[in-house]
Every structure is written in C-alpha cells, then in structure tokens.
Design an enzyme around this catalytic site. Structure first.
Site, PDB file in Angstrom:
ATOM      1  N   ASP A 265      -8.505  -4.687  14.677  1.00 10.93           N
ATOM      2  CA  ASP A 265      -9.058  -4.747  13.315  1.00 10.93           C
ATOM      3  C   ASP A 265      -8.842  -3.470  12.530  1.00 10.93           C
ATOM      4  OD1 ASP A 265     -11.980  -6.853  14.007  1.00 10.93           O
ATOM      5  OD2 ASP A 265      -9.826  -7.217  14.082  1.00 10.93           O
TER       6      ASP A 265
ATOM      7  N   CYS B 218      -6.066 -19.227  11.496  1.00 10.46           N
ATOM      8  CA  CYS B 218      -6.236 -18.494  10.243  1.00 10.46           C
ATOM      9  C   CYS B 218      -4.965 -17.668  10.060  1.00 10.46           C
ATOM     10  CB  CYS B 218      -7.488 -17.629  10.280  1.00 10.46           C
ATOM     11  SG  CYS B 218      -7.328 -16.260  11.380  1.00 10.46           S
TER      12      CYS B 218
ATOM     13  N   LYS C 240     -20.264  -6.607  10.406  1.00 11.98           N
ATOM     14  CA  LYS C 240     -20.054  -8.056  10.273  1.00 11.98           C
ATOM     15  C   LYS C 240     -19.954  -8.680  11.658  1.00 11.98           C
ATOM     16  CE  LYS C 240     -15.718  -9.755   9.636  1.00 11.98           C
ATOM     17  NZ  LYS C 240     -15.337 -10.713  10.675  1.00 11.98           N
ATOM     18  N   ASN C 241     -19.189  -8.062  12.529  1.00 12.26           N
ATOM     19  CA  ASN C 241     -18.899  -8.671  13.832  1.00 12.26           C
ATOM     20  C   ASN C 241     -20.023  -8.529  14.841  1.00 12.26           C
ATOM     21  OD1 ASN C 241     -16.545  -9.462  12.705  1.00 12.26           O
ATOM     22  ND2 ASN C 241     -15.220  -8.101  13.901  1.00 12.26           N
TER      23      ASN C 241
ATOM     24  N   ARG D  62     -14.974 -10.599   2.541  1.00  8.00           N
ATOM     25  CA  ARG D  62     -15.490 -11.145   3.812  1.00  8.00           C
ATOM     26  C   ARG D  62     -16.117 -10.050   4.667  1.00  8.00           C
ATOM     27  NH1 ARG D  62     -11.520 -13.262   7.588  1.00  8.00           N
ATOM     28  NH2 ARG D  62     -13.448 -13.450   8.776  1.00  8.00           N
TER      29      ARG D  62
ATOM     30  N   ARG E  94      -5.393 -18.861  17.057  1.00 11.15           N
ATOM     31  CA  ARG E  94      -6.776 -18.612  17.526  1.00 11.15           C
ATOM     32  C   ARG E  94      -7.411 -19.867  18.137  1.00 11.15           C
ATOM     33  NH1 ARG E  94      -9.566 -14.879  13.084  1.00 11.15           N
ATOM     34  NH2 ARG E  94     -10.793 -14.194  14.880  1.00 11.15           N
TER      35      ARG E  94
HETATM   36  C1  LIG Z   1     -16.266 -12.397  14.169  1.00  7.95           C
HETATM   37  C2  LIG Z   1     -15.616 -11.485  15.154  1.00  7.95           C
HETATM   38  O1  LIG Z   1     -16.242 -10.836  15.950  1.00  7.95           O
HETATM   39  N1  LIG Z   1     -14.253 -11.429  15.094  1.00  7.95           N
HETATM   40  C3  LIG Z   1     -13.534 -10.541  15.999  1.00  7.95           C
HETATM   41  C4  LIG Z   1     -13.295 -11.256  17.312  1.00  7.95           C
HETATM   42  O2  LIG Z   1     -12.546 -12.416  17.009  1.00  7.95           O
HETATM   43  P1  LIG Z   1     -12.376 -13.528  18.161  1.00  7.95           P
HETATM   44  O3  LIG Z   1     -13.566 -13.537  19.028  1.00  7.95           O
HETATM   45  O4  LIG Z   1     -11.963 -14.782  17.498  1.00  7.95           O
HETATM   46  O5  LIG Z   1     -11.141 -12.940  18.952  1.00  7.95           O
HETATM   47  P2  LIG Z   1     -10.877 -13.068  20.522  1.00  7.95           P
HETATM   48  O6  LIG Z   1     -11.307 -11.785  21.167  1.00  7.95           O
HETATM   49  O7  LIG Z   1     -11.460 -14.338  21.013  1.00  7.95           O
HETATM   50  O8  LIG Z   1      -9.296 -13.187  20.519  1.00  7.95           O
HETATM   51  C5  LIG Z   1      -8.501 -12.397  21.346  1.00  7.95           C
HETATM   52  C6  LIG Z   1      -7.246 -13.201  21.675  1.00  7.95           C
HETATM   53  O9  LIG Z   1      -7.634 -14.285  22.525  1.00  7.95           O
HETATM   54  C7  LIG Z   1      -7.148 -15.521  21.996  1.00  7.95           C
HETATM   55  N2  LIG Z   1      -8.067 -16.601  22.349  1.00  7.95           N
HETATM   56  C8  LIG Z   1      -9.387 -16.511  22.017  1.00  7.95           C
HETATM   57  C9  LIG Z   1     -10.249 -17.529  22.362  1.00  7.95           C
HETATM   58  C10 LIG Z   1      -9.759 -18.644  23.065  1.00  7.95           C
HETATM   59  O10 LIG Z   1     -10.484 -19.590  23.426  1.00  7.95           O
HETATM   60  N3  LIG Z   1      -8.426 -18.700  23.392  1.00  7.95           N
HETATM   61  C11 LIG Z   1      -7.569 -17.698  23.058  1.00  7.95           C
HETATM   62  O11 LIG Z   1      -6.377 -17.768  23.357  1.00  7.95           O
HETATM   63  C12 LIG Z   1      -7.069 -15.264  20.503  1.00  7.95           C
HETATM   64  O12 LIG Z   1      -6.165 -16.179  19.892  1.00  7.95           O
HETATM   65  C13 LIG Z   1      -6.584 -13.849  20.465  1.00  7.95           C
HETATM   66  O13 LIG Z   1      -5.188 -13.834  20.649  1.00  7.95           O
HETATM   67  O14 LIG Z   1     -12.535 -10.399  18.189  1.00  7.95           O
HETATM   68  C14 LIG Z   1     -11.249 -10.046  17.659  1.00  7.95           C
HETATM   69  C15 LIG Z   1     -10.538  -9.189  18.684  1.00  7.95           C
HETATM   70  O15 LIG Z   1     -11.251  -8.003  18.889  1.00  7.95           O
HETATM   71  C16 LIG Z   1     -11.393  -9.313  16.322  1.00  7.95           C
HETATM   72  O16 LIG Z   1     -10.108  -9.090  15.771  1.00  7.95           O
HETATM   73  C17 LIG Z   1     -12.235 -10.126  15.370  1.00  7.95           C
HETATM   74  O17 LIG Z   1     -12.554  -9.335  14.213  1.00  7.95           O
HETATM   75  C1  LIG Z   2     -10.397 -11.059  12.306  1.00  5.35           C
HETATM   76  C2  LIG Z   2     -11.558 -10.664  11.838  1.00  5.35           C
HETATM   77  O1  LIG Z   2     -12.656 -11.485  11.683  1.00  5.35           O
HETATM   78  P1  LIG Z   2     -12.727 -13.036  12.053  1.00  5.35           P
HETATM   79  O2  LIG Z   2     -12.665 -13.130  13.561  1.00  5.35           O
HETATM   80  O3  LIG Z   2     -14.073 -13.442  11.505  1.00  5.35           O
HETATM   81  O4  LIG Z   2     -11.560 -13.705  11.390  1.00  5.35           O
HETATM   82  C3  LIG Z   2     -11.882  -9.265  11.468  1.00  5.35           C
HETATM   83  O5  LIG Z   2     -13.109  -8.962  11.338  1.00  5.35           O
HETATM   84  O6  LIG Z   2     -10.928  -8.470  11.339  1.00  5.35           O
END
Ligand SMILES: CC(=O)N[C@H]1[C@@H](OP(=O)(O)OP(=O)(O)OC[C@H]2O[C@@H](n3ccc(=O)[nH]c3=O)[C@H](O)[C@@H]2O)O[C@H](CO)[C@@H](O)[C@@H]1O
Ligand SMILES: C=C(OP(=O)(O)O)C(=O)O
Length: 430
Positions: free
Chosen positions: A317, A126, A22-23, A409, A131
């Site tokens: 995850d 979420c 998915k990711n 999902r 996030r």
């Molecule tokens: C669709 C997908 O690929 N989802 C994955 C992606 O989510 P996602 O890309 O949303 O997660 P991030 O790696 O960005 O988040 C890591 C941390 O950084 C923080 N943050 C992120 C962006 C930002 O602008 N500011 C900020 O503070 C987030 O709140 C979190 O605490 O990586 C996460 C961490 O490996 C996984 O758990 C999710 O499954």
């Molecule tokens: C947090 C996850 O996905 P998303 O970033 O799409 O919420 C996940 O794949 O565990």
C-alpha cells in the site's frame, strides 16, 4: 466529479495529525456483529469506505450512534462511534453493496459465527487485481462450514451446533482472510489454530479489540494465532490504530518536497521496513513524544530498491507512493510488486509528469530525473491517486489529479493536511 489541483515547488513544514487507520477500522466495525452488546470505537476516520460499511452493517441490523465531535480545523475529526447489533436481522450481504467495498465481504465470518448462516455476494475484483476469496472459504470450511457458490453468491452454513474449532494453514498470507478466520473462531466450539497468519498491525489491533470483548486469542502479530472459542462476546471500548499507510504517505511527501514535518499520533513500529527505505532515500526520521518527525533538507533523494511483502516487509500500500519519490532520485531504483498482479497503473500517469519508468513483469525500473512538470493525470486506484499528489507536489507548474473519489476512500482531509504545511493544494468540484 471532484479533482485536486496542485501547484508544485513548495516545501512542507509543520504538523500533520494522523487519522485512525482505514484498514483497522473496517474489520473492527465488522466485529460489532459478533455481540449483542455495544462496541464503542474511538478515532474512527471520516472515509468513504467507512461510510459505505456503516450502510452495510445497518442492513444486517447494527444500530449506529456517532457521538464524535467536529472540532476546529486544527484538530483531528476523529469520531467515536457506537455499534449495537442486538439481533442480526438479515444474513444476506447483497451484490450492490459488497461490490462497492471489497472488505464488506468480511461480514461472512461474524454472520456465520453468530447466526450460523450467511449469504454474501462475491466481491469481484478491483483495479489492482482479481483478489479471489478462495482462502476465506477454505478457512471457514476448516471450521466446519458448508460452502456453496451459486449465482455470484457464497452460501455458507455452520454445523447445527455452530462452527467447530479447527486447524488451517494459509498457503499464502492474506490479511482479510486472517481477520475473518480469527473473528469466526472466537465463537466456535473448541480451539482454532491459524498458521501462516498475517502479521499486520491491523490484525493485532483487531485481536486486542476481540480480547477486550471476551475472546481468548494468543499469537496475534505472529504467524500462528490460537483462538479458544467462547459462547458469547460482550461489548467493549477500543481506539482504532493510527494509519501506518497514511503515515508513510506523508513521510514520503516530505521526503519528496523537502522540509520538516511532525506526523502526530503515530508510531515508528507500525512502519518497520518502510521506515528503513525512507531513511536510505535520505529522509531523517526521528521519534518524538507526539509521533514521528520527518526532515529532508539540502541532500538529494537517494535511489533505493524495494520489494513489497507482507508485514513486516515493505507494504504494497506504499509502493505507488515510494515510486513517486524515486522518480526524483539521483540514480536508478527498482520496485518489485509481489502482492497484487496489477498494481502499476500509476506508472503511465507518473510518466505524463516526466517520470522515466520501465516495466518488466512485476518489476519497475525507475530512472530518477532532475525535474517533473505538472500535467493533468488520472487516479486509477486508492494508493495510485496519492502517488500522483506526491509527484505533483514536486512538479513544476500545475498538476490536476482527476477522479479523486479513489483518494477519498482512504485519506481523510488530505488537501487540508497538506495546505496547513505550505502546499498549494485545492479540491475543485465540478
Ligand atoms: C481493507 C484492507 O485491509 N485491505 C488491505 C488488505 O487487503 P486484502 O485482505 O484483500 O489482501 P490480502 O492480504 O488478502 O491479499 C494478499 C494476496 O492474496 C490474494 N488472495 C487473498 C485472499 C484469497 O482468498 N485468495 C487470494 O489469492 C490476493 O489476491 C493478494 O494477491 O491487505 C492487502 C495486503 O496487505 C492491502 O493491500 C489492503 O490495503
Ligand atoms: C487496497 C487497499 O484497500 P482495499 O483492500 O480496501 O481495496 C488499500 O487500502 O490500499
């Protein structure tokens, strides 16, 4: 609202095909916005998030053709999907679509890079945390984008001549923001350097696809990614990476129930630290020609402490799934969640099955118990839902997992994959 009924106590034996990730699929699909040619993706999983993103991309003008095939129950359903965005017809990503699937916010990068403008709804938080998207916006500003937030929307505009290559160092690792900055930089004027970039395999998979489309990228998979902008990208054919989180999930299920299962179509290098933790818990994991063989027979489950970290650390995850496994260990283990601020919602549900877990800030202390007993439980988020399934597989009696739309999902045909290996798992539709 669907539920999943599990009667615990059976070992798992057999073969489980691992689906496309998915990711990885989500950013790859979004990359189709970067070219007017056709991007063909193989091994796209059947998931609710993928279907939602197809709707969002259609809103921007992406034509989609699914010519995958539905094979017999014994084969993967992976699909080949063709994406063609001849023209971006709408540069707005509305709240009602973005709020349903956070990663749809990521369209902001390609929209800016190709159309020079984007109006994308803030995704909102979420279950697992707020996030925010501040790092996305800082990164795009480093490429010359003008950003303003108005009425819950991000209004972004590129300079008249397009985005300009820049240098951005992430203050913290962000997978999504790394994807977005890398995609935007492919069409910028000049060279972009991204420091403290995410090193996840899904970042490497996206880079490989972008390179096949004509992008000039080096360093993906390391902390420093360099992108030399080009004037346009062309079509390509790319196979979606196997899902490492699904791999780790089913490996933990076997470690929990005992048994001998081959996870087909996946690789050990995708799991790094998670495999180490699984082996320390007592699972024997060996690489085979077709994937990974997971065995746990006889010996019990050993307690193992883990701390979630960006790749190659233990993936957040897989945190909930590993916690389910540790509820049946022979001692006390500790799990520390460092990525998301609210990712312990499965704790109270596992406790309903008899688990002994206490929380202190971002650390959970799990005292292994001899037995779990089935009960009705509530899924609260994607990975929490599958941790309840893993616990239910080892619990005595019946466990009913409610709100399995969370599960849909990110896990393709979960009931079927487990049932084929001897589990008593069925979906109950009201
Ligand atoms: C669709 C997908 O690929 N989802 C994955 C992606 O989510 P996602 O890309 O949303 O997660 P991030 O790696 O960005 O988040 C890591 C941390 O950084 C923080 N943050 C992120 C962006 C930002 O602008 N500011 C900020 O503070 C987030 O709140 C979190 O605490 O990586 C996460 C961490 O490996 C996984 O758990 C999710 O499954
Ligand atoms: C947090 C996850 O996905 P998303 O970033 O799409 O919420 C996940 O794949 O565990």
């Amino acid at each position: 609202m669907d539920r999943i009924r599990i009667r615990g106590g059976n070992k798992l034996n057999g073969v489980i095909p691992i689906s496309g990730a998915k990711n990885a699929a989500l950013p790859l699909m979004i990359a189709s916005l970067l070219t007017s040619d056709t991007l063909t993706l193989e091994n796209v999983p059947h998931l609710a998030d993928v279907e939602q993103l197809l709707r969002i991309l259609g809103n921007h003008g992406v034509d989609v053709m699914v010519n995958g095939r539905r094979e017999s129950q014994t084969e993967s359903y992976s699909r080949t999907i063709q994406f063609t965005c001849r023209t971006i017809v709408d540069t707005t990503a509305p709240y009602d679509l973005v709020s349903k699937m956070r990663a749809s916010f990521w369209v902001i990068g390609p929209l800016l890079a190709r159309a020079g403008t984007a109006r994308v709804s803030l995704p909102g938080g979420c279950a697992i945390g707020t996030r925010p998207v501040d790092l996305f916006l800082e990164g795009l500003q480093a490429l010359g984008a003008q950003i303003e937030i108005d009425g819950g929307y991000v209004n972004a505009t590129a300079p008249d001549g397009g985005l300009v290559g820049g240098h951005y160092t992430f203050p913290k690792v962000s997978v999504g923001a790394t994807h977005v900055l890398m995609m935007a930089a492919t069409l910028a004027n000049g060279t972009t350097v991204i420091d403290n970039a995410a090193r996840e395999p899904e970042v490497v998979d996206l880079a490989d696809c972008l390179i096949a489309m004509g992008a000039r990228i080096s360093g993906a998979g390391t902390s420093t990614i360099t992108v030399e902008g080009v004037t346009s990208l062309h079509g390509a054919r790319h196979r979606v990476l196997p899902d490492r989180i699904e791999t780790g999930t089913y490996a933990m299920a076997v470690a929990m129930t005992g048994g001998d299962v081959t996870l087909e179509g996946t690789r050990a290098d995708l799991l790094e630290n998670a495999l180490d933790a699984l082996r320390m818990s007592g699972a024997e994991i060996t690489e085979t020609e077709s994937g990974l063989r997971v065995v746990r027979n006889g010996n019990g489950i050993q307690p193992v402490d883990v701390v979630t970290e960006p790749f190659p650390g233990f993936p957040t995850d897989l945190q909930a799934q590993f916690m389910a496994l540790m509820t049946r260990s022979s001692g006390v283990s500790h799990i520390t969640e460092t990525i998301f601020e609210n990712r312990f919602m499965h704790v109270q549900e596992l406790a309903r099955l008899g688990a002994r877990i206490s929380l202190s800030g971002q650390m959970a202390r799990i005292e292994g118990v001899d037995r779990l007993r089935g009960a009705p439980v509530m899924a609260t988020d994607l990975r929490a839902s599958v941790s309840l399934v893993i616990a239910g597989l080892a619990a005595e009696g019946e466990t009913m997992v409610n709100r399995v739309y969370h599960l849909d999902r990110g896990f393709e045909r979960l009931e079927e994959k487990l049932t084929r290996c001897g589990a008593e798992v069925e979906r109950v539709s009201d």
